[in-house]
Design an enzyme around this catalytic site. Structure first.
Site, PDB file in Angstrom:
ATOM      1  N   ASN A  98      -9.907   5.323   2.642  1.00  0.00           N
ATOM      2  CA  ASN A  98      -8.942   4.922   1.623  1.00  0.00           C
ATOM      3  C   ASN A  98      -8.411   6.106   0.822  1.00  0.00           C
ATOM      4  OD1 ASN A  98      -7.370   2.817   0.611  1.00  0.00           O
ATOM      5  ND2 ASN A  98      -9.116   1.443   0.662  1.00  0.00           N
ATOM      6  N   ASN A 114      -5.698   3.319   7.944  1.00  0.00           N
ATOM      7  CA  ASN A 114      -5.539   2.794   6.594  1.00  0.00           C
ATOM      8  C   ASN A 114      -4.788   3.857   5.784  1.00  0.00           C
ATOM      9  OD1 ASN A 114      -5.868   0.512   4.915  1.00  0.00           O
ATOM     10  ND2 ASN A 114      -7.498   1.531   3.804  1.00  0.00           N
ATOM     11  N   ASP A 137      -9.770   1.708  -4.144  1.00  0.00           N
ATOM     12  CA  ASP A 137      -8.761   1.631  -3.086  1.00  0.00           C
ATOM     13  C   ASP A 137      -7.920   2.916  -3.121  1.00  0.00           C
ATOM     14  OD1 ASP A 137      -6.832   0.703  -1.222  1.00  0.00           O
ATOM     15  OD2 ASP A 137      -7.076  -1.351  -1.871  1.00  0.00           O
ATOM     16  N   GLU A 186      -9.914  -6.052   9.816  1.00  0.00           N
ATOM     17  CA  GLU A 186     -10.679  -6.948   8.947  1.00  0.00           C
ATOM     18  C   GLU A 186     -10.743  -8.374   9.509  1.00  0.00           C
ATOM     19  OE1 GLU A 186     -10.034  -5.452   4.468  1.00  0.00           O
ATOM     20  OE2 GLU A 186      -8.184  -5.728   5.595  1.00  0.00           O
ATOM     21  N   GLU A 213       0.841  -1.217   0.000  1.00  0.00           N
ATOM     22  CA  GLU A 213       0.000   0.000   0.000  1.00  0.00           C
ATOM     23  C   GLU A 213       0.865   1.251   0.000  1.00  0.00           C
ATOM     24  OE1 GLU A 213      -2.592   1.775  -0.147  1.00  0.00           O
ATOM     25  OE2 GLU A 213      -4.338   0.463  -0.018  1.00  0.00           O
ATOM     26  N   ARG A 269      -7.708   0.338  13.096  1.00  0.00           N
ATOM     27  CA  ARG A 269      -6.344   0.695  12.706  1.00  0.00           C
ATOM     28  C   ARG A 269      -6.427   1.753  11.617  1.00  0.00           C
ATOM     29  NH1 ARG A 269      -5.313  -0.942   7.556  1.00  0.00           N
ATOM     30  NH2 ARG A 269      -5.980  -2.995   6.802  1.00  0.00           N
TER      31      ARG A 269
END
Length: 299
Positions: A154, A103, A204, A121, A18, A101
């Site tokens: 996101n 992202n 995303d 998740e 990511e 958490r």
């Protein structure tokens, strides 16, 4: 129109790659592996990635004006000194929640670090809904919460005139825009500018090019799409050899190369045997557009 070419430059290795960011000073690509708990830096010269292990899921990395980097780690904004492999907490958020958490995160044009949270998740894209929030870490190291009730905070970026903030809450299947006040960092007047189609799957990470068009990585869609935020039209689709494309940024000497991160979490053996490059970092050339250099955290 030049022909588009796609190369896997850093093979596999990421469980959830990511937050790719081009570090011009180092001439290298930064990115994180969220569940693999590491911050990575890939050099196009050595074609190797170095990795620094951390003690919690690490979901974004950004450049810092004073040198080195800032990261989002668990529910903390933290500083990372690369050479020393030293992480120090700046401030913690979501202290009233046991199961969230951070992202994705990104720095705005004047040096504020925006990042949002989500529930941990159960399996990829399956989680307790509306547990997340969107935050900003200011250069004075104070934090502001913009809103909550977020599913998966996101992709984020700003328009070229800095008057619009673009944002993705993944499970809304929408790319949204807000009016942006660059002086204060305040956002308002939320609206949807693009709804994803079924085969595009889950929006995303995201970045912007020098023509003001947005590029969105489609998780489980195996592609990045280019959209016009003014018209809400999709202009281009670039398909990748992996399904779980997670984020994208421009980099390279003149920001004409696009880097795309991907994930392998949630894939069984058979799926991985069909997509051996899952979790790799991809470089796309020949798009015919350039990107905007990343902003640097001013704190």
């Amino acid at each position: 129109m030049s022909s588009v070419s796609i190369e896997c430059v850093a093979k596999g290795g990421c469980r959830i790659g990511e937050s790719p960011v081009w570090d011009e000073k180092e001439g290298a690509l930064l990115y994180v592996d969220i569940t693999g708990r590491k911050v990575c830096r890939w050099s196009p010269v050595t074609r190797q990635a170095q990795a620094i292990p951390v003690d919690a899921p690490v979901s974004s990395v950004a450049l810092r004006k004073s040198g080195d980097y800032v990261i989002t780690l668990g529910t903390r904004f933290a500083a990372l000194k690369w050479k020393e492999e030293l992480v120090t907490t700046i401030i913690q958020v979501d202290q009233d929640k046991a199961n969230t958490r951070f992202n994705d995160g990104k720095v705005d044009p004047v040096g504020r670090y925006f990042a949002g949270t989500m529930a941990e998740e159960i399996r990829p894209a399956v989680l307790e809904r509306r547990q997340g929030s969107l935050y900003t870490l200011f250069p004075d190291l104070s934090v502001v919460k913009h809103f909550d009730q977020v599913d998966i905070s996101n992709g984020l970026d700003w328009s070229l005139d800095h008057r619009t903030f673009f944002y993705i809450d993944s499970l809304s299947y929408s790319v949204d825009a807000f009016d942006y006040d660059l002086q204060t960092g305040k956002i308002g007047n939320r609206r949807s500018i693009y709804k994803l189609e079924k085969e595009e799957s889950i929006p995303d990470g995201m970045c912007i090019d020098t023509e003001g068009k947005l590029w969105v990585a489609c998780y489980d869609g195996g592609r990045v799409i280019r959209i016009d935020p003014e018209t809400g039209k999709r202009l281009q689709t670039v398909k990748l050899p992996v399904d779980k494309t997670t984020s994208c940024c421009f980099g390279g000497k003149d920001y004409s190369e696009m880097f795309v991160t991907s994930a392998s979490d949630g894939m069984d053996k058979e799926w991985l045997s069909r997509q051996p490059q899952a979790g790799g970092i991809f470089k796309i050339t020949g798009l015919g557009v350039k990107g905007v250099p990343p902003s640097t955290f001013a704190g």
